[in-house]
Structure formats: structure tokens, C-alpha cells
Design an enzyme around this catalytic site. Structure first.
Site, mmCIF file in Angstrom:
data_model
loop_
_atom_site.group_PDB
_atom_site.id
_atom_site.type_symbol
_atom_site.label_atom_id
_atom_site.label_comp_id
_atom_site.label_asym_id
_atom_site.label_seq_id
_atom_site.Cartn_x
_atom_site.Cartn_y
_atom_site.Cartn_z
ATOM 1 N N SER A 1 73.467 99.239 39.773
ATOM 2 C CA SER A 1 74.308 99.006 38.592
ATOM 3 C C SER A 1 73.588 98.237 37.493
ATOM 4 O O SER A 1 73.987 98.283 36.334
ATOM 5 C CB SER A 1 75.590 98.264 38.994
ATOM 6 O OG SER A 1 75.268 97.084 39.697
ATOM 7 N N ARG A 2 72.563 97.498 37.864
ATOM 8 C CA ARG A 2 71.854 96.715 36.836
ATOM 9 C C ARG A 2 70.442 96.402 37.336
ATOM 10 O O ARG A 2 70.054 96.846 38.424
ATOM 11 C CB ARG A 2 72.624 95.437 36.481
ATOM 12 C CG ARG A 2 73.034 94.616 37.664
ATOM 13 C CD ARG A 2 74.180 93.656 37.360
ATOM 14 N NE ARG A 2 74.625 93.020 38.586
ATOM 15 C CZ ARG A 2 74.119 91.896 39.071
ATOM 16 N NH1 ARG A 2 73.203 91.240 38.392
ATOM 17 N NH2 ARG A 2 74.546 91.404 40.208
ATOM 18 N N ASN B 1 67.179 98.895 47.400
ATOM 19 C CA ASN B 1 66.900 97.935 46.328
ATOM 20 C C ASN B 1 67.870 96.759 46.292
ATOM 21 O O ASN B 1 67.509 95.677 45.837
ATOM 22 C CB ASN B 1 66.929 98.681 44.981
ATOM 23 C CG ASN B 1 67.030 97.736 43.811
ATOM 24 O OD1 ASN B 1 66.054 97.104 43.412
ATOM 25 N ND2 ASN B 1 68.242 97.601 43.249
ATOM 26 N N LYS C 1 62.478 89.258 52.995
ATOM 27 C CA LYS C 1 61.540 90.189 52.356
ATOM 28 C C LYS C 1 60.304 90.427 53.230
ATOM 29 O O LYS C 1 59.743 91.530 53.235
ATOM 30 C CB LYS C 1 61.150 89.674 50.969
ATOM 31 C CG LYS C 1 62.329 89.624 49.992
ATOM 32 C CD LYS C 1 62.948 91.001 49.773
ATOM 33 C CE LYS C 1 63.983 91.021 48.668
ATOM 34 N NZ LYS C 1 64.516 92.376 48.415
ATOM 35 N N ASP D 1 79.385 97.724 50.192
ATOM 36 C CA ASP D 1 78.619 96.570 50.665
ATOM 37 C C ASP D 1 77.552 97.094 51.624
ATOM 38 O O ASP D 1 77.871 97.513 52.740
ATOM 39 C CB ASP D 1 79.557 95.576 51.363
ATOM 40 C CG ASP D 1 78.807 94.371 51.888
ATOM 41 O OD1 ASP D 1 77.558 94.315 51.729
ATOM 42 O OD2 ASP D 1 79.463 93.487 52.466
ATOM 43 N N VAL D 2 76.306 97.062 51.195
ATOM 44 C CA VAL D 2 75.241 97.658 52.009
ATOM 45 C C VAL D 2 74.979 96.896 53.310
ATOM 46 O O VAL D 2 74.284 97.394 54.180
ATOM 47 C CB VAL D 2 73.919 97.818 51.219
ATOM 48 C CG1 VAL D 2 73.998 98.939 50.223
ATOM 49 C CG2 VAL D 2 73.495 96.513 50.577
ATOM 50 N N TYR E 1 65.310 83.979 51.700
ATOM 51 C CA TYR E 1 64.898 85.154 50.912
ATOM 52 C C TYR E 1 63.513 85.635 51.348
ATOM 53 O O TYR E 1 63.290 86.833 51.554
ATOM 54 C CB TYR E 1 64.905 84.752 49.436
ATOM 55 C CG TYR E 1 64.608 85.868 48.471
ATOM 56 C CD1 TYR E 1 65.559 86.839 48.170
ATOM 57 C CD2 TYR E 1 63.374 85.946 47.827
ATOM 58 C CE1 TYR E 1 65.293 87.853 47.266
ATOM 59 C CE2 TYR E 1 63.097 86.949 46.916
ATOM 60 C CZ TYR E 1 64.056 87.906 46.640
ATOM 61 O OH TYR E 1 63.788 88.908 45.740
ATOM 62 N N ALA F 1 62.028 85.155 54.196
ATOM 63 C CA ALA F 1 62.105 85.734 55.551
ATOM 64 C C ALA F 1 62.674 87.151 55.477
ATOM 65 O O ALA F 1 62.191 88.066 56.155
ATOM 66 C CB ALA F 1 62.971 84.848 56.444
ATOM 67 N N ILE G 1 60.238 89.135 37.774
ATOM 68 C CA ILE G 1 60.717 90.206 36.889
ATOM 69 C C ILE G 1 61.958 89.710 36.138
ATOM 70 O O ILE G 1 62.835 89.068 36.732
ATOM 71 C CB ILE G 1 61.101 91.465 37.718
ATOM 72 C CG1 ILE G 1 59.988 91.853 38.720
ATOM 73 C CG2 ILE G 1 61.456 92.632 36.789
ATOM 74 C CD1 ILE G 1 58.675 92.275 38.123
HETATM 75 P P1 NAP Z 1 70.090 91.911 40.218
HETATM 76 O O1 NAP Z 1 69.836 92.108 38.766
HETATM 77 O O2 NAP Z 1 70.794 90.689 40.686
HETATM 78 O O3 NAP Z 1 70.851 93.227 40.775
HETATM 79 C C1 NAP Z 1 71.179 93.290 42.135
HETATM 80 C C2 NAP Z 1 71.820 94.616 42.437
HETATM 81 O O4 NAP Z 1 72.156 94.635 43.837
HETATM 82 C C3 NAP Z 1 73.115 94.828 41.681
HETATM 83 O O5 NAP Z 1 73.260 96.203 41.374
HETATM 84 C C4 NAP Z 1 74.169 94.396 42.696
HETATM 85 O O6 NAP Z 1 75.439 94.994 42.510
HETATM 86 C C5 NAP Z 1 73.553 94.918 43.982
HETATM 87 N N1 NAP Z 1 74.092 94.279 45.166
HETATM 88 C C6 NAP Z 1 74.119 92.947 45.469
HETATM 89 N N2 NAP Z 1 74.703 92.756 46.650
HETATM 90 C C7 NAP Z 1 75.068 93.977 47.115
HETATM 91 C C8 NAP Z 1 75.718 94.449 48.294
HETATM 92 N N3 NAP Z 1 76.121 93.599 49.263
HETATM 93 N N4 NAP Z 1 75.931 95.767 48.439
HETATM 94 C C9 NAP Z 1 75.525 96.643 47.480
HETATM 95 N N5 NAP Z 1 74.905 96.263 46.358
HETATM 96 C C10 NAP Z 1 74.672 94.940 46.174
HETATM 97 O O7 NAP Z 1 68.723 91.920 41.038
HETATM 98 P P2 NAP Z 1 67.278 92.498 40.646
HETATM 99 O O8 NAP Z 1 66.500 91.388 40.087
HETATM 100 O O9 NAP Z 1 67.404 93.767 39.909
HETATM 101 O O10 NAP Z 1 66.707 92.750 42.112
HETATM 102 C C11 NAP Z 1 66.665 94.044 42.715
HETATM 103 C C12 NAP Z 1 65.798 93.960 43.961
HETATM 104 O O11 NAP Z 1 64.486 93.510 43.597
HETATM 105 C C13 NAP Z 1 66.317 92.951 44.994
HETATM 106 O O12 NAP Z 1 66.077 93.440 46.287
HETATM 107 C C14 NAP Z 1 65.462 91.723 44.734
HETATM 108 O O13 NAP Z 1 65.373 90.912 45.858
HETATM 109 C C15 NAP Z 1 64.153 92.379 44.378
HETATM 110 N N6 NAP Z 1 63.252 91.511 43.625
HETATM 111 C C16 NAP Z 1 63.574 91.042 42.402
HETATM 112 C C17 NAP Z 1 62.678 90.215 41.728
HETATM 113 C C18 NAP Z 1 62.954 89.668 40.369
HETATM 114 O O14 NAP Z 1 62.134 88.864 39.876
HETATM 115 N N7 NAP Z 1 64.051 90.012 39.712
HETATM 116 C C19 NAP Z 1 61.453 89.883 42.322
HETATM 117 C C20 NAP Z 1 61.155 90.388 43.575
HETATM 118 C C21 NAP Z 1 62.051 91.207 44.215
HETATM 119 P P3 NAP Z 1 76.568 94.280 41.539
HETATM 120 O O15 NAP Z 1 76.029 94.429 40.147
HETATM 121 O O16 NAP Z 1 77.784 95.069 41.779
HETATM 122 O O17 NAP Z 1 76.611 92.852 41.978
#
Ligand code: NAP
Length: 249
Positions: free
Chosen positions: A15-16, A92, A161, A65-66, A157, A159, A190
Site C-alpha cells: 500500500s505504501r 515485503n 531480517k 495480516d501476513v 528487527y 533478528a 531508505i
Molecule cells: P512502510 O512504509 O512502513 O510500509 C510497510 C508496509 O507493510 C505497508 O504497506 C503496511 O500496510 C504493510 N504491513 C505492515 N504490517 C502488515 C501486516 N501484518 N500484514 C500485511 N501488511 C502489513 O515500510 P517500508 O519502509 O516500505 O518497508 C518495506 C520493507 O522494507 C519492510 O520489510 C522493511 O523492514 C524493509 N526495509 C525498509 C528499510 C527502510 O529504510 N525503509 C530498510 C531496510 C528494510 P499498511 O499501510 O496497511 O500498514
């Protein structure tokens, strides 16, 4: 009876943030996208659908809810019944519940492990049944630089990843004979909602560690995912591609 014979991609947490960017990088008319989100308010999900449609790609969002095993199995059964195939899975969806070990609540440990790691098991096991029959599949798991480096205040987190990376390598070995590749992309720092909430000092400390001198964009991660799902990457499996501006080498 399948609704169409387009290729089908499932992206969790679409979604985002990074998930939406992955959908938009993959988006093309011959691809059907199904993604999940968690928030019952689906304004962000509707925006992902609209942006994919601008690229003449049909995307559908569903609240799921995944971390819920049964709900995930049911979801993938429905997708496979409707569309007849699942070519791509991107695990993701992820959350953070940061805190130092001495103060970390059990609930914060459990929630992060469930949403970030158990979800990968839930979704991959479900999708692997269909991909094995198809003798084709591309699975990409979103890990994190923190899973390789560790990070004070993120033991849960990190652990989860690091677990995603071990899971990726094991499943890559299990599924390779069925022409299914399984890889991980490990983003660094990011710009998304997840990092927007960090205190300025923490952001500055991250930036100081990045040789390329800037935070990553969601598209930087999405392009690596797109490559791994493409035919050009058909001989790559069990790998972790780091997209972090050099923060970890
Ligand atoms: P984000 O902007 O917070 O988006 C998280 C997404 O996951 C949203 O679409 C959210 O849905 C969904 N989500 C959360 N809990 C969920 C659940 N229980 N079931 C289904 N969907 C769920 O996060 P992001 O920064 O894009 O991160 C995406 C991935 O990249 C994650 O795995 C994160 O750990 C990884 N990552 C991010 C960064 C970074 O710097 N941003 C760095 C390393 C790794 P809703 O919108 O409905 O809440």
C-alpha cells in the site's frame, strides 16, 4: 476457472513505501498484481491501484495480516483459483518496534518476528505449492542491512531480517530443482514512513555511514527486485543483493 492468463505477482505490504515502488516498477499491462496491506483504511492501497492503472497494470489490494497462517493460506488459494497461476512473490511487509534489549517488551519481540519473519514462511509455503506445480517461480524477500550488520536498539528487527536471509538461502536450495529462484534484497536507509519517524540525530548518524552520501529511494530497492524477478536473473538464486549506498560492504 482462471480469470486470465496474465503473469501474476503477489506483493505483501504494497500500500505504501517500498512495496508500492516494487509494484510500480513491475507494473505493465501483461501483469496482474495482487497486494496486501494491514491498515483497514485503504486510502493508501487505493492510491497504489491508481498509480498501477496509470501504467495500464491491474492491481488489487486486500487487507490481510501476513502473520496469520490460516488467513494467508486462504488468500493464496483464492489468488491461484482466480488467476490460475502465481509467478512472482515479493515478501515485503514489515514493521519495527525499536527499543534497547533491557527495555524491550515481549510483545514487541513477538510482533516483529511474526510480521517480518513468520510471514515469509506463511506466504512462501503457500505460494510454493502452486509454483512447484508450475515449475516456475520468482520469490524475493525484503531483508535489511541491519540483518547483516546488527543495530543497537533493533535486536528484534535485526533478528527477524537475519532470519529472512537464512530462510531465503534454505528455500533457494529446496526449490531450485523446480525452476524457482529465491533471493533477498537488503535495503539500507531508505526514505519511507518507516524511517520518517526516526529522530533527526538517528537519521544523521545513518547518513554519515553512507559512502554515496544520500538516503536511498524506494525506487532504488524496487529496481533490484525487478531485476531478480526478470528472465535476466534466471541463474541467480540464494543471494542477497544489498541496496544501501555502500553503508555495508
Ligand atoms: P512502510 O512504509 O512502513 O510500509 C510497510 C508496509 O507493510 C505497508 O504497506 C503496511 O500496510 C504493510 N504491513 C505492515 N504490517 C502488515 C501486516 N501484518 N500484514 C500485511 N501488511 C502489513 O515500510 P517500508 O519502509 O516500505 O518497508 C518495506 C520493507 O522494507 C519492510 O520489510 C522493511 O523492514 C524493509 N526495509 C525498509 C528499510 C527502510 O529504510 N525503509 C530498510 C531496510 C528494510 P499498511 O499501510 O496497511 O500498514
Amino acid at each position: 476457472m482462471a480469470e486470465n492468463e496474465k503473469r501474476v505477482a503477489v506483493v505483501t505490504g504494497g500500500s505504501r513505501g517500498i512495496g508500492r515502488a516494487i509494484i510500480l516498477a513491475l507494473a505493465e499491462p501483461d501483469l496482474q498484481v495482487v497486494f496486501n496491506h494491514y491498515d483497514p483504511d485503504d486510502v493508501a492501497a487505493a492510491e497504489t491501484v491508481r498509480l498501477a492503472a496509470e501504467r495500464r497494470c491491474q492491481a488489487e489490494g486486500e487487507k490481510l495480516d501476513v502473520s496469520n497462517y490460516e488467513a494467508v493460506q486462504e488468500f493464496f488459494r483464492k489468488v491461484a483459483d482466480r488467476f490460475g497461476r502465481i509467478d512472482i512473490l515479493v515478501n515485503n511487509a514489515g514493521i519495527t518496534r525499536d527499543g534497547f534489549l533491557s527495555r524491550m517488551k515481549e510483545a514487541d519481540w513477538d510482533a516483529v518476528l511474526a510480521v517480518n519473519l513468520k510471514s515469509a514462511f506463511n506466504c512462501t509455503q503457500a505460494v510454493s505449492r502452486f509454483m512447484m506445480k508450475q515449475r516456475y517461480g520468482r520469490i524475493v524477500n525484503i531483508a535489511s542491512v541491519v540483518g547483516a550488520m546488527g543495530n543497537a536498539g533493533q535486536a528484534n528487527y535485526a533478528a527477524s531480517k537475519a532470519g529472512v536471509i537464512g530462510f531465503t538461502k534454505s528455500i533457494a536450495r529446496e526449490l531450485a530443482s523446480r525452476n524457482i529462484t529465491v533471493n533477498a534484497v537488503a535495503p539500507g536507509f531508505i526514505e519511507t514512513d518507516m524511517t520518517a519517524v526516526l529522530p533527526e540525530k538517528v537519521k544523521e548518524a545513518f547518513l554519515a555511514q553512507i559512502p554515496l552520501g544520500r538516503a536511498g529511494r524506494t525506487e532504488d530497492v524496487a529496481q533490484a527486485v525487478k531485476f531478480l524477478t526478470s528472465e535476466a536473473a534466471s541463474y541467480i538464486t540464494g543471494q542477497v543483493i544489498h541496496v544501501n549506498g555502500g553503508m555495508y560492504m
